[in-house]
Write a protein that holds these residues in place. Structure first.
Motif, short mmCIF file in Angstrom:
data_model
loop_
_atom_site.label_atom_id
_atom_site.label_comp_id
_atom_site.label_asym_id
_atom_site.label_seq_id
_atom_site.Cartn_x
_atom_site.Cartn_y
_atom_site.Cartn_z
N TYR A 124 -20.22 -6.19 33.80
CA TYR A 124 -21.25 -5.39 34.45
C TYR A 124 -21.38 -5.65 35.95
N GLY A 125 -20.79 -6.72 36.46
CA GLY A 125 -21.00 -7.09 37.86
C GLY A 125 -22.34 -7.80 38.03
N SER A 126 -22.71 -8.04 39.28
CA SER A 126 -23.99 -8.72 39.52
C SER A 126 -24.95 -7.74 40.21
N PRO A 127 -26.26 -7.95 40.07
CA PRO A 127 -26.90 -9.14 39.51
C PRO A 127 -27.08 -9.08 37.98
N ILE A 128 -27.05 -10.28 37.37
CA ILE A 128 -27.50 -10.40 35.98
C ILE A 128 -28.99 -10.74 36.06
N VAL A 129 -29.82 -9.88 35.48
CA VAL A 129 -31.28 -10.03 35.54
C VAL A 129 -31.77 -10.42 34.15
N ILE A 130 -32.36 -11.59 34.03
CA ILE A 130 -32.85 -12.07 32.73
C ILE A 130 -34.35 -11.86 32.63
N VAL A 131 -34.80 -11.25 31.53
CA VAL A 131 -36.22 -11.25 31.18
C VAL A 131 -36.35 -12.03 29.88
N ASP A 132 -36.97 -13.22 30.00
CA ASP A 132 -37.09 -14.17 28.89
C ASP A 132 -38.52 -14.12 28.36
N LEU A 133 -38.67 -13.71 27.10
CA LEU A 133 -40.00 -13.44 26.54
C LEU A 133 -40.52 -14.55 25.62
N VAL A 134 -39.83 -15.69 25.56
CA VAL A 134 -40.29 -16.75 24.66
C VAL A 134 -41.57 -17.39 25.20
N LEU A 157 -26.37 -23.55 36.23
CA LEU A 157 -25.32 -22.58 36.57
C LEU A 157 -25.52 -22.02 37.98
N ASN A 158 -26.78 -21.76 38.34
CA ASN A 158 -27.06 -21.19 39.67
C ASN A 158 -26.70 -22.15 40.80
N ASN A 159 -26.69 -23.45 40.51
CA ASN A 159 -26.27 -24.43 41.52
C ASN A 159 -24.80 -24.30 41.86
N HIS A 160 -24.03 -23.60 41.00
CA HIS A 160 -22.59 -23.47 41.20
C HIS A 160 -22.17 -22.02 41.44
N ILE A 161 -23.14 -21.16 41.77
CA ILE A 161 -22.86 -19.73 41.98
C ILE A 161 -23.29 -19.35 43.40
N ASP A 162 -22.49 -18.51 44.07
CA ASP A 162 -22.87 -18.00 45.40
C ASP A 162 -24.22 -17.31 45.34
N ASP A 163 -24.96 -17.37 46.44
CA ASP A 163 -26.31 -16.79 46.48
C ASP A 163 -26.34 -15.34 46.02
N LYS A 164 -25.37 -14.54 46.47
CA LYS A 164 -25.43 -13.10 46.16
C LYS A 164 -25.16 -12.79 44.69
N HIS A 165 -24.59 -13.76 43.94
CA HIS A 165 -24.30 -13.53 42.51
C HIS A 165 -25.19 -14.36 41.58
N LYS A 166 -26.16 -15.08 42.14
CA LYS A 166 -26.99 -15.95 41.29
C LYS A 166 -27.70 -15.15 40.19
N ILE A 167 -27.88 -15.79 39.03
CA ILE A 167 -28.60 -15.17 37.91
C ILE A 167 -30.08 -15.07 38.30
N ARG A 168 -30.68 -13.90 38.10
CA ARG A 168 -32.08 -13.70 38.45
C ARG A 168 -32.93 -13.78 37.19
N TYR A 169 -33.79 -14.79 37.14
CA TYR A 169 -34.51 -15.13 35.91
C TYR A 169 -36.01 -14.84 36.05
N CYS A 170 -36.58 -14.21 35.04
CA CYS A 170 -38.03 -13.95 34.99
C CYS A 170 -38.54 -14.27 33.59
N ALA A 171 -39.58 -15.10 33.51
CA ALA A 171 -40.20 -15.41 32.22
C ALA A 171 -41.49 -14.62 32.08
N LEU A 172 -41.69 -14.04 30.90
CA LEU A 172 -42.94 -13.31 30.62
C LEU A 172 -43.40 -13.69 29.21
N ASP A 173 -44.47 -14.48 29.15
CA ASP A 173 -45.01 -14.97 27.88
C ASP A 173 -46.11 -14.01 27.40
N TYR A 174 -45.76 -13.17 26.41
CA TYR A 174 -46.72 -12.18 25.87
C TYR A 174 -48.04 -12.81 25.47
#
Length: 301
Positions: A124-134, A157-174
């Motif tokens: 899919y290319g970047s960015p990988i956008v994570i929505v974590d609902l736990v 993992l983000n410590n070893h990835i270029d800034d423009k390709h870093k995984i974008r993480y968002c947590a949302l606790d229902y």
């Protein structure tokens, strides 16, 4: 030579609409991965090769066939769901409605998690956008255990990835949001959905408008269309002026109810934007009681 056909394990739903003075087709495709397969109530986590349980790709396609049923304008938004990509298990139990969650293997360099995200980046290319609902906090820790491990994996993992390709993480606790007096689950989900869709965008075969900062719209300029046509000619493959970049990946614990609702929220946000870009509507925000949103609810849930 012989012919060869391939089967896709998943679901296909299509509805016709005659809204907004147009002849429209709305389609939802769900493609379920055959790797690391198993029942969604029992299978959890990731394989050594980075394949996850409950791995499903959803593609939401809007086709305006007003001018031509054979061609017309297409727009597509793609998102994925899948189990948390670390080593963990959850025993099934008739007597325990919420069986304990166990981290069953140590993977200090998160090799399997990296293989999973490498595969997503390739596809899919970047960015990988994570929505974590736990859940982010519990009196008796269950979801928190694997949720913390997931966050540690993403940070590592983000410590070893270029800034423009870093995984974008968002947590949302229902559960936390629903118990908070000043917060609302629906509006929180809508905010996260808009954030995620704006990061990846979506595909459109012949966009007439583009949405810019602040939700304002402006016409697609001729130079954008010409640049895409020139590049297509140069490389000998189709190039479109509006393409999706990257993908939204949603998870809860079992990839069921919470994930369904969050993916529907992203689908509604994307659909509103798709209709604007295609020149069908002038506002990207859809009325929750509108016919098209009710139709989308039936498709996702």
């Amino acid at each position: 030579g012989g012919s060869r056909s391939s089967r896709i394990h998943g679901a296909f739903i299509q509805c016709k609409l005659n809204d907004y003075g147009r002849s429209l087709n709305l389609t939802l495709l769900a493609r379920r991965s055959r790797h690391f397969a198993g029942t969604r109530y029992l299978k959890r986590g990731v394989s050594d090769r980075g394949k996850v349980a409950n791995d499903v790709e959803h593609e939401q396609i809007m086709h305006d066939e007003t001018t031509s049923a054979a061609s017309g304008t297409f727009s597509s938004f793609l998102q994925v769901r899948g189990s948390i990509p670390t080593y963990w298990t959850q025993e099934s139990s008739v007597t325990m409605p919420k069986p304990p969650i166990v981290l069953n293997r140590v993977d200090p360099t998160y090799h399997a998690t990296q293989a999973h995200f490498d595969d997503l980046l390739r596809r899919y290319g970047s960015p990988i956008v994570i929505v974590d609902l736990v859940k982010q906090s519990e009196k008796r820790e269950r979801e928190v255990i694997v949720g913390n491990e997931f966050r540690h994996a993403v940070d590592y993992l983000n410590n070893h990835i270029d800034d423009k390709h870093k995984i974008r993480y968002c947590a949302l606790d229902y559960s936390h949001v629903s118990k908070h007096r000043n917060l609302n689950v629906s509006s929180s989900l809508n905010e996260v959905a808009t954030w995620a869709v704006n990061q990846t965008g979506f595909f459109c075969s012949a966009p007439r408008w583009k949405i810019i900062e602040g939700g304002r719209i402006e016409p697609i300029d001729e130079s954008t269309m010409q640049a895409a046509a020139l590049l297509a000619e140069k490389i000998g493959a189709p190039v479109f002026p509006m393409e999706q970049k990257g993908v939204l990946r949603t998870n809860c614990i079992d990839c069921l109810d919470r994930t369904n609702v969050a993916q529907f929220s992203a689908g509604v946000d994307a659909l509103g934007q798709q209709l604007v870009v295609m020149g069908i509507r002038s506002s990207a925000k859809l009325d929750p009681s509108s016919n098209i949103v009710r139709m989308l609810i039936d498709m996702y849930v």
